[in-house]
Design a protein around this motif. Structure first.
Motif, PDB file in Angstrom:
ATOM      1  N   VAL A  71       0.861  -1.178   0.000  1.00  0.00           N
ATOM      2  CA  VAL A  71       0.000   0.000   0.000  1.00  0.00           C
ATOM      3  C   VAL A  71       0.900   1.230   0.000  1.00  0.00           C
ATOM      4  O   VAL A  71       1.905   1.270   0.704  1.00  0.00           O
ATOM      5  CB  VAL A  71      -0.917   0.020   1.248  1.00  0.00           C
ATOM      6  CG1 VAL A  71      -1.646   1.343   1.393  1.00  0.00           C
ATOM      7  CG2 VAL A  71      -1.909  -1.120   1.193  1.00  0.00           C
ATOM      8  N   ALA A  72       0.520   2.220  -0.797  1.00  0.00           N
ATOM      9  CA  ALA A  72       1.236   3.499  -0.807  1.00  0.00           C
ATOM     10  C   ALA A  72       0.257   4.591  -0.404  1.00  0.00           C
ATOM     11  O   ALA A  72      -0.828   4.701  -0.969  1.00  0.00           O
ATOM     12  CB  ALA A  72       1.806   3.791  -2.189  1.00  0.00           C
ATOM     13  N   VAL A  73       0.636   5.371   0.595  1.00  0.00           N
ATOM     14  CA  VAL A  73      -0.135   6.540   1.000  1.00  0.00           C
ATOM     15  C   VAL A  73       0.639   7.747   0.482  1.00  0.00           C
ATOM     16  O   VAL A  73       1.818   7.909   0.783  1.00  0.00           O
ATOM     17  CB  VAL A  73      -0.296   6.632   2.526  1.00  0.00           C
ATOM     18  CG1 VAL A  73      -1.147   7.847   2.903  1.00  0.00           C
ATOM     19  CG2 VAL A  73      -0.891   5.351   3.099  1.00  0.00           C
ATOM     20  N   VAL A  74      -0.013   8.572  -0.330  1.00  0.00           N
ATOM     21  CA  VAL A  74       0.634   9.736  -0.928  1.00  0.00           C
ATOM     22  C   VAL A  74      -0.014  10.996  -0.373  1.00  0.00           C
ATOM     23  O   VAL A  74      -1.237  11.140  -0.404  1.00  0.00           O
ATOM     24  CB  VAL A  74       0.524   9.709  -2.469  1.00  0.00           C
ATOM     25  CG1 VAL A  74       1.188  10.931  -3.078  1.00  0.00           C
ATOM     26  CG2 VAL A  74       1.133   8.425  -3.014  1.00  0.00           C
ATOM     27  N   ILE A  75       0.827  11.882   0.142  1.00  0.00           N
ATOM     28  CA  ILE A  75       0.386  13.145   0.734  1.00  0.00           C
ATOM     29  C   ILE A  75       1.118  14.266   0.021  1.00  0.00           C
ATOM     30  O   ILE A  75       2.335  14.185  -0.180  1.00  0.00           O
ATOM     31  CB  ILE A  75       0.710  13.175   2.242  1.00  0.00           C
ATOM     32  CG1 ILE A  75      -0.091  12.097   2.972  1.00  0.00           C
ATOM     33  CG2 ILE A  75       0.466  14.559   2.832  1.00  0.00           C
ATOM     34  CD1 ILE A  75       0.324  11.895   4.412  1.00  0.00           C
ATOM     35  N   VAL A  76       0.390  15.316  -0.347  1.00  0.00           N
ATOM     36  CA  VAL A  76       1.009  16.474  -1.008  1.00  0.00           C
ATOM     37  C   VAL A  76       0.534  17.739  -0.320  1.00  0.00           C
ATOM     38  O   VAL A  76      -0.664  17.919  -0.085  1.00  0.00           O
ATOM     39  CB  VAL A  76       0.651  16.530  -2.511  1.00  0.00           C
ATOM     40  CG1 VAL A  76       1.242  17.772  -3.156  1.00  0.00           C
ATOM     41  CG2 VAL A  76       1.127  15.286  -3.227  1.00  0.00           C
ATOM     42  N   ASP A  77       1.476  18.614   0.006  1.00  0.00           N
ATOM     43  CA  ASP A  77       1.154  19.925   0.570  1.00  0.00           C
ATOM     44  C   ASP A  77       2.413  20.774   0.516  1.00  0.00           C
ATOM     45  O   ASP A  77       3.422  20.344  -0.047  1.00  0.00           O
ATOM     46  CB  ASP A  77       0.637  19.798   2.006  1.00  0.00           C
ATOM     47  CG  ASP A  77      -0.276  20.965   2.395  1.00  0.00           C
ATOM     48  OD1 ASP A  77      -0.069  22.091   1.891  1.00  0.00           O
ATOM     49  OD2 ASP A  77      -1.186  20.755   3.207  1.00  0.00           O
ATOM     50  N   THR A  78       2.351  21.927   1.109  1.00  0.00           N
ATOM     51  CA  THR A  78       3.536  22.781   1.163  1.00  0.00           C
ATOM     52  C   THR A  78       4.623  22.064   1.961  1.00  0.00           C
ATOM     53  O   THR A  78       4.335  21.201   2.797  1.00  0.00           O
ATOM     54  CB  THR A  78       3.221  24.125   1.841  1.00  0.00           C
ATOM     55  OG1 THR A  78       2.839  23.868   3.204  1.00  0.00           O
ATOM     56  CG2 THR A  78       2.125  24.883   1.108  1.00  0.00           C
ATOM     57  N   GLU A  79       5.863  22.432   1.702  1.00  0.00           N
ATOM     58  CA  GLU A  79       6.964  21.806   2.431  1.00  0.00           C
ATOM     59  C   GLU A  79       6.797  21.995   3.933  1.00  0.00           C
ATOM     60  O   GLU A  79       7.036  21.071   4.715  1.00  0.00           O
ATOM     61  CB  GLU A  79       8.310  22.377   1.971  1.00  0.00           C
ATOM     62  CG  GLU A  79       9.466  21.730   2.683  1.00  0.00           C
ATOM     63  CD  GLU A  79      10.828  22.113   2.137  1.00  0.00           C
ATOM     64  OE1 GLU A  79      11.828  21.634   2.704  1.00  0.00           O
ATOM     65  OE2 GLU A  79      10.896  22.873   1.151  1.00  0.00           O
ATOM     66  N   GLU A  80       6.387  23.168   4.347  1.00  0.00           N
ATOM     67  CA  GLU A  80       6.223  23.459   5.771  1.00  0.00           C
ATOM     68  C   GLU A  80       5.218  22.515   6.434  1.00  0.00           C
ATOM     69  O   GLU A  80       5.492  21.952   7.498  1.00  0.00           O
ATOM     70  CB  GLU A  80       5.767  24.911   5.939  1.00  0.00           C
ATOM     71  CG  GLU A  80       5.573  25.341   7.368  1.00  0.00           C
ATOM     72  CD  GLU A  80       5.127  26.796   7.449  1.00  0.00           C
ATOM     73  OE1 GLU A  80       3.911  27.005   7.670  1.00  0.00           O
ATOM     74  OE2 GLU A  80       5.970  27.690   7.275  1.00  0.00           O
TER      75      GLU A  80
END
Length: 124
Positions: A71-80
Motif C-alpha cells: 500500500v502506498a499513501v501519498v500526501i502532497v502539501d507545502t513543504e512546511e
C-alpha cells in the motif's frame, strides 16, 4: 476552499495492507491524521505486487494470493506542512518506507462544502 499551486512536497509512505494501528488499518490512521493536521490531500493506493526489506514478494496473482499487499499513501502539501507532519509518521510507521519528493502542483482547488456539509462525509 483549498488552493495549492507551485512548489510542494510529496511524501509517499510504503506499508503493508495488513499493517495496523490500534486494530485499525495503518493507512486509515495516516489519512485521518493528515486530515486533522490540515494537510491539503492524501490518497491510498493498493499495489498488485511488490517486496520490501524482507525481500518477500507480495502479489495479487491468483496462484499466489497474498493477504498483505503493498500500500502506498501519498500526501502532497507545502513543504512546511509536510515537514510538520513527519513526526506523526515517525510515531505511526514502525516498518515501511517513507520518501519525500519535491514536486510542482499545477492546480489544486477544493470545492466549498454545500450548506449543511461538515466535510466529513467521506469525500476525496
Amino acid at each position: 476552499m483549498t488552493r495549492l499551486t507551485g512548489r510542494a512536497l510529496r511524501v509517499t509512505i510504503f506499508i503493508g495492507e495488513n499493517d495496523t494501528w490500534h486494530r485499525k488499518p495503518l493507512y486509515t490512521e495516516i489519512v485521518h491524521r493528515a486530515r486533522a493536521a490540515g494537510i491539503a490531500g492524501a490518497s491510498v493506493f493498493r499495489g498488485i505486487e511488490g517486496f520490501g526489506a524482507s525481500s518477500l514478494i507480495h502479489t495479487s496473482r491468483l496462484l499466489s494470493l497474498s493477504e498483505d499487499l503493498p500500500v502506498a499513501v501519498v500526501i502532497v502539501d507545502t513543504e512546511e506542512r509536510v515537514r510538520a507532519f513527519l513526526p506523526t509518521l515517525d510515531a505511526l510507521v514502525t516498518e515501511g518506507l517513507v520518501i519525500l519528493d519535491d514536486c510542482e502542483v499545477i492546480r489544486y482547488v477544493g470545492r466549498e462544502p454545500k450548506q449543511g456539509e461538515t466535510g466529513k462525509e467521506g469525500k476525496r
